[in-house]
Every structure is written in structure tokens, then in C-alpha cells.
Design an enzyme around this catalytic site. Sequence first.
Site, mmCIF file in Angstrom:
data_model
loop_
_atom_site.group_PDB
_atom_site.id
_atom_site.type_symbol
_atom_site.label_atom_id
_atom_site.label_comp_id
_atom_site.label_asym_id
_atom_site.label_seq_id
_atom_site.Cartn_x
_atom_site.Cartn_y
_atom_site.Cartn_z
ATOM 1 N N HIS A 225 70.950 17.174 102.441
ATOM 2 C CA HIS A 225 70.068 18.196 101.862
ATOM 3 C C HIS A 225 70.301 19.589 102.447
ATOM 4 C CE1 HIS A 225 67.128 14.769 100.571
ATOM 5 N NE2 HIS A 225 68.180 14.865 99.792
ATOM 6 N N GLY B 286 63.179 6.403 110.041
ATOM 7 C CA GLY B 286 62.187 7.414 109.654
ATOM 8 C C GLY B 286 62.365 8.046 108.292
ATOM 9 N N VAL C 296 67.161 18.765 107.451
ATOM 10 C CA VAL C 296 67.825 20.069 107.389
ATOM 11 C C VAL C 296 67.695 20.828 108.714
ATOM 12 C CG1 VAL C 296 67.535 20.301 104.874
ATOM 13 C CG2 VAL C 296 65.732 21.149 106.399
HETATM 14 P P1 OAD Z 1 59.070 11.577 104.390
HETATM 15 O O1 OAD Z 1 58.093 12.556 104.922
HETATM 16 O O2 OAD Z 1 58.994 11.213 102.971
HETATM 17 O O3 OAD Z 1 58.971 10.220 105.217
HETATM 18 C C1 OAD Z 1 58.973 10.218 106.618
HETATM 19 C C2 OAD Z 1 59.034 8.777 107.092
HETATM 20 O O4 OAD Z 1 59.120 8.784 108.502
HETATM 21 C C3 OAD Z 1 57.825 7.945 106.698
HETATM 22 O O5 OAD Z 1 58.271 6.683 106.197
HETATM 23 C C4 OAD Z 1 57.075 7.768 108.029
HETATM 24 O O6 OAD Z 1 56.390 6.517 108.111
HETATM 25 C C5 OAD Z 1 58.205 7.831 109.031
HETATM 26 N N1 OAD Z 1 57.842 8.295 110.387
HETATM 27 C C6 OAD Z 1 56.917 9.248 110.704
HETATM 28 N N2 OAD Z 1 56.917 9.468 112.028
HETATM 29 C C7 OAD Z 1 57.873 8.653 112.562
HETATM 30 C C8 OAD Z 1 58.361 8.433 113.887
HETATM 31 N N3 OAD Z 1 57.867 9.108 114.929
HETATM 32 N N4 OAD Z 1 59.358 7.529 114.060
HETATM 33 C C9 OAD Z 1 59.843 6.832 112.991
HETATM 34 N N5 OAD Z 1 59.429 7.000 111.729
HETATM 35 C C10 OAD Z 1 58.458 7.899 111.512
HETATM 36 O O7 OAD Z 1 60.516 12.152 104.782
HETATM 37 P P2 OAD Z 1 61.935 11.783 104.164
HETATM 38 O O8 OAD Z 1 62.043 10.349 103.844
HETATM 39 O O9 OAD Z 1 62.954 12.387 105.063
HETATM 40 O O10 OAD Z 1 63.920 16.630 100.628
HETATM 41 O O11 OAD Z 1 61.877 12.628 102.817
HETATM 42 C C11 OAD Z 1 62.996 12.695 102.007
HETATM 43 C C12 OAD Z 1 63.146 14.074 101.420
HETATM 44 O O12 OAD Z 1 61.924 14.465 100.792
HETATM 45 C C13 OAD Z 1 63.396 15.184 102.419
HETATM 46 O O13 OAD Z 1 64.755 15.294 102.820
HETATM 47 C C14 OAD Z 1 62.967 16.396 101.668
HETATM 48 C C15 OAD Z 1 61.654 15.864 101.106
HETATM 49 O O14 OAD Z 1 61.173 16.525 99.985
HETATM 50 C C16 OAD Z 1 64.354 17.869 100.356
HETATM 51 O O15 OAD Z 1 63.958 18.839 100.963
HETATM 52 C C17 OAD Z 1 65.364 17.927 99.251
#
Ligand code: OAD
Length: 247
Positions: free
Chosen positions: A120, A189, A104
Site C-alpha cells: 500500500h 496483525g 505504510v
Molecule cells: P485493520 O485495522 O483492519 O486490522 C488490524 C488487525 O490487527 C486486527 O485484526 C486486530 O485484531 C489486530 N491487532 C491489533 N492490535 C494488535 C497487536 N498488538 N498485535 C497483533 N495484532 C493486533 O488493519 P489491516 O488489516 O492492516 O489500507 O487493514 C488493511 C488495510 O485497510 C490497510 O492497509 C489500510 C486500511 O484501510 C489502505 O490504506 C489502502
Amino acid sequence: MDVDAVRTAAKYIKDSRNLVVFTGAGMSADSGIPTFRGADGLWSKFRPEELATLDAFLKDPVLVWKWYLWRISKLKGVKPHRGYKVLSRWYREGILKHVITQNVDGLFIRSGIEEVVELHGNILRAKCMSCRYKTSIDSLDKSSLPILCPRCYGLMRPDVVWFGEPLDESIVEAAYRYARESDVMLVIGTSGVVYPAAYIPFIAKESGAKIIEVNIEESAITSISDVFIGLKAADALPLIDKYLKKV
Ligand code: OAD
């Protein structure tokens, strides 16, 4: 570093006709924006049910607005990292056809990719709960909270999807269509645990796309990935770009 994985990813991208990128919070982590899950994630410090649900907002709109305005203030000093620059150049050059993001933070728009599918919503926008007027947070009077609609004085809320809320149907349809039409999907990510967003790589895979995953650790998507690059987004993307010129 797994050179073979980077080289294979570059080859898939070079041969693709319809490359689609799908990202989560890990894409913005290297710009200094915290992810949600994991040891330093937002959900380890804050309770989503107190800040990111409609019930929480209706119970205490001032508290929820304070939290969102704090997150927005953190975004002010942040810039899209070099991985964003690579994607934005691929987009201009026609290599990258569509970007779908769960984020977002608006960083794709700031990096020059304006037609991004923001599943989102966008934290930099607000919408009126009465007349549905949408506008940028910057244009609103934030001197007293909660923020009220400049048109009808209704309650303004952040234009994001909260837990338990449905996603905008037309936005989901566009995302699913891009996934079905993609021949290579680059997933960057995301933990892949929040639905319906997490269906997107599975739809692409079922439609025959190759899946390239960039993540610092394995995720719920890794089992369907054809290539896994275990690097940070800001390191992986320039590296793939470098190999794109060699394959
Ligand atoms: P998460 O916080 O669940 O996952 C982040 C991912 O990024 C993890 O798999 C990490 O291993 C990876 N990661 C961290 N640092 C990184 C880097 N520097 N390079 C590459 N990968 C990296 O976030 P989302 O999957 O985006 O929803 O979460 C999904 C949704 O859950 C979000 O959009 C939000 C949240 O609640 C809403 O707000 C509706």
C-alpha cells in the site's frame, strides 16, 4: 497463553525453507501506531472517503495533506518494537526470506529489513501527479500546502494506495510469487478484509504452506490458519524466538 501453539509455530519455522511474513496494522500497534478498524482504529475517528481517496484529495488537497503530515508527525517519536527486532534478526540470519506488508509506516525498513514488499505504499514518500517524480517527504518544502513538485511544480500526493485505486502491478506480482513459493507464512496483525492484499495468505495456503497467525483476536484469515497465537505481536514474536532455540 497457549504454549502448544507457540511451540508448534516455532517447529514449523525451524523446519521451513521459505518463511514469508505478511503483516497488517496490528504489527505496528505495539509501537503506538493506531490500526484502522476496531474501537480505537483510525476509521472510527475519520471518514476514509474524506481523506483516503483520489476524489477527496482533488477536492481538498490541503486537508488531505494536513492529515498525512499529522500521521507522519506521529511516526517521528515511534520506534520498531521488539517483535520487529526478532524479525530483523531472522532476516539477517536467513531464517526469514521475505516480508510483505500492508503498512505504510516504513517500520520494517527502519528495523533493518530494506527489501520489504510495501503493498500500500509508504507514507514517508510523495509522488508528483504530473511528472511521477518520487521523493521522501523530508526533502520537500512543506511550508505552504499543498506540496508542489520541486521539478515541474505539479501537485505532489502521498505515495500510498487510496481506496478505489489499483495496487502497483509489479509489487502485487512479487507478493503473489513470494506467497506461492513460501512453505510457512507468518500472518501478523491483519483483519484480512482488504483485497487484493487479503488473497496473500490464501495463495500461500493453496500452494501448500503452513499458516501461522498472530493476532489479538480472530480474523478473516483464522479459518485457514494451522496455528493461531492469540497474543500481541510484540509478545508473540520474542516468545516464538525463545522456543525456536528449544524445538
Ligand atoms: P485493520 O485495522 O483492519 O486490522 C488490524 C488487525 O490487527 C486486527 O485484526 C486486530 O485484531 C489486530 N491487532 C491489533 N492490535 C494488535 C497487536 N498488538 N498485535 C497483533 N495484532 C493486533 O488493519 P489491516 O488489516 O492492516 O489500507 O487493514 C488493511 C488495510 O485497510 C490497510 O492497509 C489500510 C486500511 O484501510 C489502505 O490504506 C489502502
